[in-house]
Motif scaffolding. Structure first.
Motif, mmCIF file in Angstrom:
data_model
loop_
_atom_site.group_PDB
_atom_site.id
_atom_site.type_symbol
_atom_site.label_atom_id
_atom_site.label_comp_id
_atom_site.label_asym_id
_atom_site.label_seq_id
_atom_site.Cartn_x
_atom_site.Cartn_y
_atom_site.Cartn_z
ATOM 1 N N UNK A 1 -2.600 2.201 22.325
ATOM 2 C CA UNK A 1 -3.067 3.434 22.948
ATOM 3 C C UNK A 1 -2.077 4.562 22.757
ATOM 4 N N UNK A 2 -0.821 4.233 22.436
ATOM 5 C CA UNK A 2 0.228 5.253 22.348
ATOM 6 C C UNK A 2 0.719 5.524 20.937
ATOM 7 N N UNK A 3 0.386 4.664 19.967
ATOM 8 C CA UNK A 3 0.946 4.853 18.622
ATOM 9 C C UNK A 3 0.161 4.073 17.585
ATOM 10 N N UNK A 4 0.169 4.600 16.354
ATOM 11 C CA UNK A 4 -0.281 3.867 15.176
ATOM 12 C C UNK A 4 0.946 3.668 14.298
ATOM 13 N N UNK A 5 1.201 2.428 13.923
ATOM 14 C CA UNK A 5 2.446 2.084 13.246
ATOM 15 C C UNK A 5 2.148 1.458 11.890
ATOM 16 N N UNK A 6 2.929 1.875 10.887
ATOM 17 C CA UNK A 6 2.923 1.248 9.567
ATOM 18 C C UNK A 6 4.323 0.727 9.299
ATOM 19 N N UNK A 7 4.428 -0.574 9.069
ATOM 20 C CA UNK A 7 5.703 -1.195 8.740
ATOM 21 C C UNK A 7 5.646 -1.720 7.316
ATOM 22 N N UNK A 8 6.592 -1.306 6.510
ATOM 23 C CA UNK A 8 6.622 -1.667 5.091
ATOM 24 C C UNK A 8 7.714 -2.704 4.863
ATOM 25 N N UNK A 9 7.341 -3.812 4.259
ATOM 26 C CA UNK A 9 8.332 -4.820 3.860
ATOM 27 C C UNK A 9 8.865 -4.419 2.490
ATOM 28 N N UNK A 10 10.021 -3.753 2.480
ATOM 29 C CA UNK A 10 10.615 -3.209 1.257
ATOM 30 C C UNK A 10 11.739 -4.143 0.809
ATOM 31 N N UNK A 11 11.538 -4.797 -0.335
ATOM 32 C CA UNK A 11 12.513 -5.779 -0.802
ATOM 33 C C UNK A 11 13.811 -5.130 -1.259
ATOM 34 N N UNK A 12 13.685 -3.966 -1.866
ATOM 35 C CA UNK A 12 14.856 -3.243 -2.370
ATOM 36 C C UNK A 12 14.613 -1.758 -2.182
ATOM 37 N N UNK A 13 15.625 -1.060 -1.728
ATOM 38 C CA UNK A 13 15.475 0.360 -1.429
ATOM 39 C C UNK A 13 15.212 1.166 -2.690
ATOM 40 N N UNK A 14 14.314 2.152 -2.574
ATOM 41 C CA UNK A 14 14.000 3.069 -3.672
ATOM 42 C C UNK A 14 13.853 4.457 -3.062
ATOM 43 N N UNK B 1 11.132 -2.720 6.903
ATOM 44 C CA UNK B 1 11.957 -3.920 6.909
ATOM 45 C C UNK B 1 12.622 -3.988 5.544
ATOM 46 N N UNK B 2 13.927 -3.723 5.478
ATOM 47 C CA UNK B 2 14.622 -3.571 4.204
ATOM 48 C C UNK B 2 15.521 -4.771 3.928
ATOM 49 N N UNK B 3 15.402 -5.314 2.721
ATOM 50 C CA UNK B 3 16.247 -6.430 2.301
ATOM 51 C C UNK B 3 15.425 -7.679 2.053
ATOM 52 N N UNK B 4 15.999 -8.626 1.304
ATOM 53 C CA UNK B 4 15.256 -9.835 0.943
ATOM 54 C C UNK B 4 15.459 -10.977 1.938
ATOM 55 N N UNK B 5 16.689 -11.393 2.162
ATOM 56 C CA UNK B 5 16.949 -12.591 2.961
ATOM 57 C C UNK B 5 16.910 -12.327 4.465
ATOM 58 N N UNK B 6 17.652 -11.343 4.899
ATOM 59 C CA UNK B 6 17.705 -10.997 6.327
ATOM 60 C C UNK B 6 17.385 -9.521 6.496
ATOM 61 N N UNK B 7 16.120 -9.148 6.398
ATOM 62 C CA UNK B 7 15.743 -7.728 6.455
ATOM 63 C C UNK B 7 16.060 -7.107 7.804
ATOM 64 N N UNK B 8 16.398 -5.852 7.781
ATOM 65 C CA UNK B 8 16.647 -5.090 9.001
ATOM 66 C C UNK B 8 15.616 -3.966 9.095
ATOM 67 N N UNK B 9 15.285 -3.618 10.327
ATOM 68 C CA UNK B 9 14.256 -2.608 10.555
ATOM 69 C C UNK B 9 14.875 -1.230 10.656
ATOM 70 N N UNK B 10 14.331 -0.310 9.886
ATOM 71 C CA UNK B 10 14.755 1.093 9.918
ATOM 72 C C UNK B 10 13.532 1.948 10.227
ATOM 73 N N UNK B 11 13.642 2.774 11.269
ATOM 74 C CA UNK B 11 12.568 3.714 11.579
ATOM 75 C C UNK B 11 12.837 5.031 10.854
ATOM 76 N N UNK B 12 11.788 5.598 10.309
ATOM 77 C CA UNK B 12 11.887 6.913 9.664
ATOM 78 C C UNK B 12 11.432 7.938 10.702
ATOM 79 N N UNK B 13 12.407 8.522 11.361
ATOM 80 C CA UNK B 13 12.111 9.369 12.513
ATOM 81 C C UNK B 13 12.330 8.563 13.775
#
Length: 465
Positions: free
Chosen positions: A222-235, A256-268
């Motif tokens: 009700x408060x947000x629409x979220x898109x999370x991208x599993x990005x294996x390597x930064x571009x 979610x950035x990285x292959x083995x132990x991805x970390x979450x980064x919010x854009x904004x």
């Protein structure tokens, strides 16, 4: 790896679900001959038609319905049964309907769309009844918690794949396959997510490194629409494209950035992810959660389930209740709002902290505790300490709550409500409770996953005469 909308962990095959499996784990043999015409006798627990060949061998037929006469092609043969698909439908069941999704039969999801909604509900009740019968428990009336047959799914994970021609595909896996089915629309997604499919596909076609995208997760609240991208390597260039997409579509974007132990980064700024629940006569509750927390896919049906549990328990001031596998407080907080004194227990310490936060923000007194609910010694200690509880709520993962149900024989609690996403483990655990002196008082099957063979089942048990 914690990800948005993560499902409960899978369990090993229990052998009780009634689904056909490969005996002994051996690879199946592929048959080249067609079977003779068959008459479908019933549905298996997984929704496939069940017939018997002239030699008596069981045949599971994809998308076939009881009473239909079909010509089939056997695509897999095993020692005790064959698996087949329809070549020709000779007679048609009155329960057969036109599937609402154009991807039916290709996409691996929503595999019961050819069966009418009422018949789907009847089938799921019969699955529950049959599994309990195998445990020596006879169920009489089984209720139904009903929801919409379309636009109900508020979270989804979409696969991304670049094919040999360089075309980027977006969609879901085919049944029993890693093959990705390109999805143009998905009728069970809520509108807020459905409208993102075309823009996402258009964006993927412009990326410089689409092979670095593993999958995309979508969530609507009700408060947000979220898109999370599993990005294996930064571009860097593609990151800018994703951010422009998020701004244009008005969605929160995380990676979610990285292959083995991805970390979450919010854009904004990180979005405020909240689940809203209502309790009759009380202000609306707001439960915060984070990516990786368990969240039911169907918000309206979840609300009905919460209301049903409160009604069964007749929650009132002073009632003491244990909520095991409490999650973010989906049942704990509404039951507390209805007046009960709730002690919530979770295996994940992050969830215990989340319950405390949610209790405080809703001005509710809910105590929390981290505990391994699969450890028999710990469970016995827990039930001993809280031996004065009036009721207990169980909402375990697919593996069930066998240790707890066994312990309740030694430390009975007057009333137990069990919410299950696997009727096979529910039946197994219910047998422990019945043998310990509990009686089945109420049963209901909820439309959490319409058009699929999956189901959510609620049961109320009472101890003694």
């Amino acid at each position: 790896m914690a990800m948005l909308g993560k499902r409960r962990p899978p369990r090993p095959a229990s052998g009780h679900s009634g689904l056909a499996r490969t005996p002994g784990g051996k690879a199946p043999h592929t048959a080249i001959e067609d079977a003779s015409p068959l008459v479908i006798e019933r549905l298996a627990h997984d929704g496939r038609g069940v017939a018997h060949a002239a030699n008596g061998k069981t045949v599971f037929v994809d998308q076939a319905l009881p009473g239909e006469q079909v010509e089939v092609a056997i695509h897999t043969t095993r020692k005790r049964f064959d698996e087949a698909h329809i070549k020709s439908l000779l007679t048609t069941s009155e329960q057969r309907v036109t599937p609402p999704c154009p991807h039916f039969g290709h996409c691996g999801g929503c595999d019961l769309q050819h069966l009418s909604v009422d018949a789907q509900r009847d089938h799921k009740r019969e699955v529950v009844r049959d599994l309990f019968s195998r445990q020596g428990i006879t169920l009489s009336e089984i209720g139904s918690i009903q929801g919409s047959d379309q636009g109900y799914r508020r979270r989804a994970r979409l696969g991304v794949k670049v094919d040999s021609q360089g075309t980027t595909r977006l969609g879901f896996r085919a049944a029993h396959s890693h093959r990705l089915v390109d999805i143009e629309r998905c009728p069970v997604l809520v509108d807020a997510l459905q409208r993102l499919l075309t823009p996402l596909r258009e964006l993927l076609s412009t990326l410089e490194a689409p092979r670095q995208v593993g999958h995309i997760e979508l969530l609507a609240t009700a408060t947000a629409q979220v898109v999370l991208v599993r990005q294996l390597k930064e571009h860097a260039g593609d990151a800018e494209r994703w951010q422009a997409f998020a701004q244009q579509q008005g969605v929160a974007l995380g990676t979610w950035l990285g292959r083995e132990t991805p970390t979450l980064h919010w854009h904004g700024a990180a979005p405020a992810l909240e689940e809203s629940l209502t309790v009759t006569g009380q202000p609306p509750l707001s439960l915060s959660f984070a990516p990786g927390d368990f969240l039911q896919v169907n918000a309206p049906v979840n609300q009905q389930m919460v209301a049903q549990v409160i009604q069964w328990l007749a929650s009132k001031s002073g009632q003491k209740l244990l909520d095991l596998f409490a999650g973010i407080g989906n049942f704990s907080l509404p039951i507390a709002a209805a007046g009960a004194e709730v002690h919530a227990v979770e295996g994940n310490p992050a969830m215990v902290a989340r319950i405390a936060i949610n209790a405080k923000r809703n001005q509710l007194m809910v105590s929390g505790q981290q505990a391994d609910l699969s450890n028999a010694v710990g469970v016995n200690e827990l039930l001993t300490v809280h031996g004065d509880s009036d009721a207990l709520v169980l909402d375990p993962p697919r593996s069930g709550a066998e240790v707890i149900c066994q312990a309740l024989a030694r430390h009975p609690v007057p009333r137990v409500v069990y919410i299950s996403c696997d009727p096979a483990t529910l039946a197994r655990d219910a047998a422990h409770l019945v043998h310990a002196g509990y009686r089945v008082k109420q049963v209901a099957v909820a439309d959490m996953f319409l058009h699929t063979a999956h189901m959510e089942t609620l049961m109320l048990f009472e101890y003694g005469d």
